[in-house]
Design a protein around this motif. Structure first.
Motif, PDB file in Angstrom:
ATOM      1  N   THR A  20       0.814  -1.207  -0.066  1.00 53.84           N
ATOM      2  CA  THR A  20      -0.027   0.186   0.095  1.00 53.84           C
ATOM      3  C   THR A  20       0.723   1.330  -0.100  1.00 53.84           C
ATOM      4  N   ILE A  21       1.779   1.476   0.955  1.00 53.01           N
ATOM      5  CA  ILE A  21       2.769   2.574   0.899  1.00 53.01           C
ATOM      6  C   ILE A  21       3.552   2.603  -0.395  1.00 53.01           C
ATOM      7  N   LEU A  22       4.288   1.537  -0.680  1.00 56.75           N
ATOM      8  CA  LEU A  22       5.010   1.605  -1.667  1.00 56.75           C
ATOM      9  C   LEU A  22       4.362   2.046  -3.116  1.00 56.75           C
ATOM     10  N   TYR A  23       3.007   1.280  -3.377  1.00 55.27           N
ATOM     11  CA  TYR A  23       2.233   1.703  -4.416  1.00 55.27           C
ATOM     12  C   TYR A  23       2.066   3.095  -4.271  1.00 55.27           C
ATOM     13  N   THR A  24       1.547   3.561  -3.002  1.00 54.52           N
ATOM     14  CA  THR A  24       1.087   5.221  -3.077  1.00 54.52           C
ATOM     15  C   THR A  24       2.184   6.074  -3.525  1.00 54.52           C
ATOM     16  N   TYR A  25       3.450   5.719  -3.331  1.00 55.36           N
ATOM     17  CA  TYR A  25       4.617   6.646  -3.735  1.00 55.36           C
ATOM     18  C   TYR A  25       5.056   6.286  -4.866  1.00 55.36           C
ATOM     19  N   ALA A  26       5.398   4.835  -5.226  1.00 53.98           N
ATOM     20  CA  ALA A  26       6.170   4.432  -6.423  1.00 53.98           C
ATOM     21  C   ALA A  26       5.463   4.761  -7.565  1.00 53.98           C
ATOM     22  N   VAL A  27       4.204   4.769  -7.751  1.00 54.59           N
ATOM     23  CA  VAL A  27       3.607   4.775  -9.000  1.00 54.59           C
ATOM     24  C   VAL A  27       3.588   6.104  -9.445  1.00 54.59           C
ATOM     25  N   GLY A  28       3.420   7.292  -8.903  1.00 51.11           N
ATOM     26  CA  GLY A  28       3.785   8.483  -9.562  1.00 51.11           C
ATOM     27  C   GLY A  28       5.280   8.604  -9.718  1.00 51.11           C
ATOM     28  N   VAL A  29       6.183   8.227  -8.978  1.00 49.03           N
ATOM     29  CA  VAL A  29       7.490   8.261  -9.498  1.00 49.03           C
ATOM     30  C   VAL A  29       7.691   7.668 -10.860  1.00 49.03           C
ATOM     31  N   PHE A  30       7.369   6.188 -10.935  1.00 52.47           N
ATOM     32  CA  PHE A  30       7.704   5.678 -12.259  1.00 52.47           C
ATOM     33  C   PHE A  30       6.744   6.303 -13.495  1.00 52.47           C
ATOM     34  N   VAL A  31       5.651   6.741 -13.126  1.00 49.65           N
ATOM     35  CA  VAL A  31       5.285   7.243 -14.212  1.00 49.65           C
ATOM     36  C   VAL A  31       5.848   8.496 -14.793  1.00 49.65           C
ATOM     37  N   ASP A  32       6.438   9.496 -13.800  1.00 46.33           N
ATOM     38  CA  ASP A  32       7.252  10.433 -14.239  1.00 46.33           C
ATOM     39  C   ASP A  32       8.469  10.160 -14.855  1.00 46.33           C
ATOM     40  N   ILE A  33       9.102   9.000 -14.466  1.00 44.81           N
ATOM     41  CA  ILE A  33      10.403   8.626 -14.852  1.00 44.81           C
ATOM     42  C   ILE A  33      10.131   8.150 -16.457  1.00 44.81           C
ATOM     43  N   ILE A  34       9.086   7.214 -16.701  1.00 49.20           N
ATOM     44  CA  ILE A  34       8.880   6.859 -17.930  1.00 49.20           C
ATOM     45  C   ILE A  34       8.498   7.903 -18.911  1.00 49.20           C
ATOM     46  N   LEU A  35       7.531   8.727 -18.466  1.00 46.75           N
ATOM     47  CA  LEU A  35       7.210   9.804 -19.302  1.00 46.75           C
ATOM     48  C   LEU A  35       8.531  10.805 -19.490  1.00 46.75           C
ATOM     49  N   GLY A  36       9.179  10.958 -18.511  1.00 49.79           N
ATOM     50  CA  GLY A  36      10.253  12.190 -18.619  1.00 49.79           C
ATOM     51  C   GLY A  36      11.458  11.350 -19.613  1.00 49.79           C
ATOM     52  N   ALA A  37      11.370  10.076 -19.549  1.00 46.96           N
ATOM     53  CA  ALA A  37      12.354   9.506 -20.376  1.00 46.96           C
ATOM     54  C   ALA A  37      12.108   8.987 -21.860  1.00 46.96           C
ATOM     55  N   ASN A  38      10.799   9.182 -21.990  1.00 52.79           N
ATOM     56  CA  ASN A  38       9.924   8.824 -23.291  1.00 52.79           C
ATOM     57  C   ASN A  38      10.418   7.366 -23.688  1.00 52.79           C
ATOM     58  N   ILE A  39      10.205   6.490 -22.451  1.00 55.00           N
ATOM     59  CA  ILE A  39      10.449   5.065 -22.822  1.00 55.00           C
ATOM     60  C   ILE A  39       9.236   4.553 -23.713  1.00 55.00           C
ATOM     61  N   ILE A  40       8.209   4.804 -23.294  1.00 61.14           N
ATOM     62  CA  ILE A  40       6.758   4.513 -24.268  1.00 61.14           C
ATOM     63  C   ILE A  40       6.684   5.752 -25.405  1.00 61.14           C
ATOM     64  N   PRO A  41       6.862   5.395 -26.499  1.00 64.19           N
ATOM     65  CA  PRO A  41       6.825   6.472 -27.430  1.00 64.19           C
ATOM     66  C   PRO A  41       5.299   6.561 -27.737  1.00 64.19           C
ATOM     67  N   ASN A  42       4.905   7.859 -28.157  1.00 66.33           N
ATOM     68  CA  ASN A  42       3.592   8.308 -28.453  1.00 66.33           C
ATOM     69  C   ASN A  42       3.217   7.916 -29.929  1.00 66.33           C
ATOM     70  N   SER A  43       2.240   7.733 -30.549  1.00 65.81           N
ATOM     71  CA  SER A  43       1.888   7.445 -31.696  1.00 65.81           C
ATOM     72  C   SER A  43       0.742   8.478 -32.207  1.00 65.81           C
ATOM     73  N   ASP A  44       1.044   8.954 -33.458  1.00 69.76           N
ATOM     74  CA  ASP A  44      -0.238   9.715 -34.040  1.00 69.76           C
ATOM     75  C   ASP A  44      -1.048   8.999 -34.691  1.00 69.76           C
ATOM     76  N   VAL A  45      -0.565   7.564 -34.985  1.00 66.35           N
ATOM     77  CA  VAL A  45      -1.627   6.632 -35.644  1.00 66.35           C
ATOM     78  C   VAL A  45      -2.808   5.943 -34.888  1.00 66.35           C
ATOM     79  N   LEU A  46      -3.884   6.310 -35.329  1.00 64.89           N
ATOM     80  CA  LEU A  46      -5.057   6.054 -34.401  1.00 64.89           C
ATOM     81  C   LEU A  46      -5.105   4.587 -33.843  1.00 64.89           C
ATOM     82  N   ILE A  47      -4.788   3.598 -34.909  1.00 66.44           N
ATOM     83  CA  ILE A  47      -4.756   2.193 -34.529  1.00 66.44           C
ATOM     84  C   ILE A  47      -3.839   2.009 -33.382  1.00 66.44           C
TER      85      ILE A  47
END
Length: 170
Positions: A20-47
């Motif tokens: 519970t405690i780990l999840y509450t803290y870690a999810v936000g941190v990892f989302v920031d890292i993933i978005l900041g590092a552009n690990i998962i690229p965005n696509s303009d292709v709808l499909i």
């Protein structure tokens, strides 16, 4: 908001666990890292965007199963889901979908963006979480998560039992 939900679940006599405690803290941190590092690229292709949405929903569902089945505590939203499933005797699908829709509505009224992906996610996450739970035979009504106090006692006793009365290792 996670800490508010934890407080609500504690009113139902659910003490937070390690996860519970780990999840509450870690999810936000990892989302920031993933978005900041552009690990998962965005696509303009709808499909591809639609495919990423559905893969993401399925990943959330199975990730929920995997971490909840350890019974080391539930993240705030999952803790609320489990408490409500036990209390109301309603399905995971109904409870989780209700929670997701409530979160979307709160976000909307607070001025957050709500797009078609948000709505699809809110409507389908509960169903897919229930599906993942059924595949793994996980029943939140039977879950008995180890809370943080029990975990502390377990580690404290385990450490104490490693040494005999004279202070030497056994």
């Amino acid at each position: 908001t996670g800490f508010v939900i934890i407080a609500i679940t504690m009113l139902a006599k659910t003490i937070p666990g390690f996860s519970t405690i780990l999840y509450t803290y870690a999810v936000g941190v990892f989302v920031d890292i993933i978005l900041g590092a552009n690990i998962i690229p965005n696509s303009d292709v709808l499909i591809f965007r639609i495919l990423m949405l559905f893969v993401g929903i399925v990943m959330i569902a199975f990730a929920s199963y995997f971490y909840l089945s350890t019974e080391l505590g539930a993240g705030p939203r999952d803790a609320l889901m489990e408490v409500l499933v036990k209390f109301t005797n309603k399905s995971v699908r109904l409870i989780r979908t209700s929670i997701e829709i409530s979160v979307v509505l709160i976000g909307f009224f607070l001025g957050g963006p709500v797009g078609i992906g948000t709505i699809i996610s809110a409507l389908f996450t509960g169903t897919i979480v229930q599906f993942a739970f059924s595949i793994g035979n996980y029943d939140p009504k039977l879950a008995n998560h180890m809370n943080i106090i029990e975990m502390f006692k377990l580690f404290f006793l385990a450490k104490r039992n490693l040494f005999n009365k004279k202070g030497g290792k056994i």
